[in-house]
Design an enzyme around this catalytic site. Structure first.
Site, mmCIF file in Angstrom:
data_model
loop_
_atom_site.group_PDB
_atom_site.id
_atom_site.type_symbol
_atom_site.label_atom_id
_atom_site.label_comp_id
_atom_site.label_asym_id
_atom_site.label_seq_id
_atom_site.Cartn_x
_atom_site.Cartn_y
_atom_site.Cartn_z
ATOM 1 N N GLU A 1 -14.152 -0.251 1.053
ATOM 2 C CA GLU A 1 -13.414 0.745 1.823
ATOM 3 C C GLU A 1 -14.268 1.981 2.132
ATOM 4 O O GLU A 1 -14.148 2.570 3.218
ATOM 5 C CB GLU A 1 -12.146 1.153 1.079
ATOM 6 C CG GLU A 1 -11.056 0.097 1.074
ATOM 7 C CD GLU A 1 -11.302 -1.027 0.083
ATOM 8 O OE1 GLU A 1 -10.593 -2.054 0.154
ATOM 9 O OE2 GLU A 1 -12.203 -0.873 -0.779
ATOM 10 N N HIS B 1 0.159 -2.274 -4.765
ATOM 11 C CA HIS B 1 0.419 -2.667 -3.377
ATOM 12 C C HIS B 1 1.700 -2.025 -2.842
ATOM 13 O O HIS B 1 2.358 -2.585 -1.963
ATOM 14 C CB HIS B 1 0.523 -4.191 -3.250
ATOM 15 C CG HIS B 1 -0.757 -4.906 -3.550
ATOM 16 N ND1 HIS B 1 -1.140 -5.211 -4.834
ATOM 17 C CD2 HIS B 1 -1.754 -5.347 -2.734
ATOM 18 C CE1 HIS B 1 -2.313 -5.839 -4.805
ATOM 19 N NE2 HIS B 1 -2.705 -5.929 -3.550
#
Length: 349
Positions: free
Chosen positions: A84, A154
């Site tokens: 990322e 998540h």
């Protein structure tokens, strides 16, 4: 204002509310299809637009980029390594040399390795050069919020972290029409934008979406339901919950005004103030934890601007100050019953 012009790029706009779009050329889409349609339009209209991220070439985990690699080629729609920080840095570099960079971070929970690049580089690029150069053509898309079974890695809602950073814009849509219009506006905005997509709505939210190329104005809240007795403020998935709570309150004779913030930062304070001065009561709701969440900022702002108009303390109905749970997700989330209870407390104060 001169200082702000070193942080943000300002300009005229032709964006509209969804209700202003008169197009009859519409198609039923869910939220991920509306995102896909917006990306398709931008890639088709802008040869300098590039779309990239983990598994993006294959359509992405949530299928938002499905078919775009086949249509535009691997030079423009491509995969990245699972890094990322690298995705963020690569996007900054592309945008700084004139490309329109559309980066995807697969889950909002995993945006944090890119935090330094986003907050210390992208957000400050224009300011540190005295507005001589920028990376304003960078949009970072990421999933956001609870999904029903995501647990602590998540399901997070990290919008408040980025809303603390001058130079960024942070956007969360509530349905397919908003998703398409706000995403196109974000991509074309000359400031770096974090665009959070409520993953729970990818397939659950449907609407007749205009097929035309259209944008919806950033930093503009929308009054989605007019009311007289109390103002309910939220964004993303929570707008549906607020509507459900408002229906419960309506049976008690309470008229709720519902506002979708849409752009989390810089937010539209005037719409909030106008509403709360009218109703005299306010509830703010979001999935993220309460402490230092957007509810805290909005509460302080509204109290400063509307103090003499308030009939009851401003209330926040939010997630708890804990990691996001798995089996206890229904207890954690601010559902319609918690909001309905807050409405009763405020009205009867």
């Amino acid at each position: 204002m001169q200082l702000l012009r070193r942080v943000y790029q300002f300009g005229s706009t032709k964006h509209r509310f969804a209700s202003d779009i008169k197009s009859t050329n519409r198609q039923k889409m869910n939220l991920f299809q509306a995102i896909n349609n917006a990306l398709d339009i931008e890639l088709g209209a802008n040869p300098k637009a590039l779309l990239f991220g983990e598994d993006v070439k294959f359509g992405g985990v949530f299928r938002c980029s499905q078919g775009l690699n086949e249509k535009y080629g691997t030079d423009r729609v491509f995969n990245t390594p699972l890094c990322e920080q690298g995705i963020g840095a690569f996007g900054i570099g592309l945008a700084s040399v004139g490309y329109t960079a559309i980066a995807e971070i697969q889950f909002g929970d995993y945006i944090f390795p890119a935090f330094d690049q986003i907050v210390n580089e992208a957000a400050k690029f224009r300011y540190r050069s005295g507005n001589q150069f920028d990376c304003g053509s960078l949009t970072i898309r990421s999933t956001w919020g609870a999904v029903g079974h995501g647990a602590l890695y998540h399901s997070q809602s990290p919008e408040a972290y980025f809303a603390h950073t001058p130079g960024l814009k942070v956007v969360v849509p509530r349905d397919p029409i908003q998703a398409k219009g706000l995403l196109l506006a974000s991509i074309r905005d000359k400031n770096p934008v974090i665009f959070f997509e409520p993953k729970a709505l990818y397939r659950n939210a449907e609407d007749e979406v205009p097929l035309d190329d259209f944008e919806l104005e950033l930093s503009k809240a929308e009054v989605v339901q007019q009311g007289k007795h109390i103002t309910l403020i939220g964004y993303g998935t929570q707008i549906r919950v607020l509507k459900e709570a408002a229906k419960l309150a309506e049976k008690d004779g309470v008229s709720c005004e519902i506002i979708d913030l849409q752009t989390i930062y810089p937010y539209d304070g005037q719409t909030l103030v106008d509403s709360v001065k009218k109703t005299g009561r306010c509830i703010i709701s979001h999935e993220a934890p309460q402490t230092c969440g957007m509810g805290a900022e909005l509460s302080a702002f509204i109290q400063e601007k509307c103090f003499l108009h308030l009939e009851a303390p401003i209330k926040r109905v939010t997630g708890y100050d804990t990691p996001f749970p798995l089996v206890h997700e229904p207890i954690y989330l601010p559902d319609k019953f918690k909001i309905y209870e807050a409405i009763k407390q405020s009205v009867n104060y």
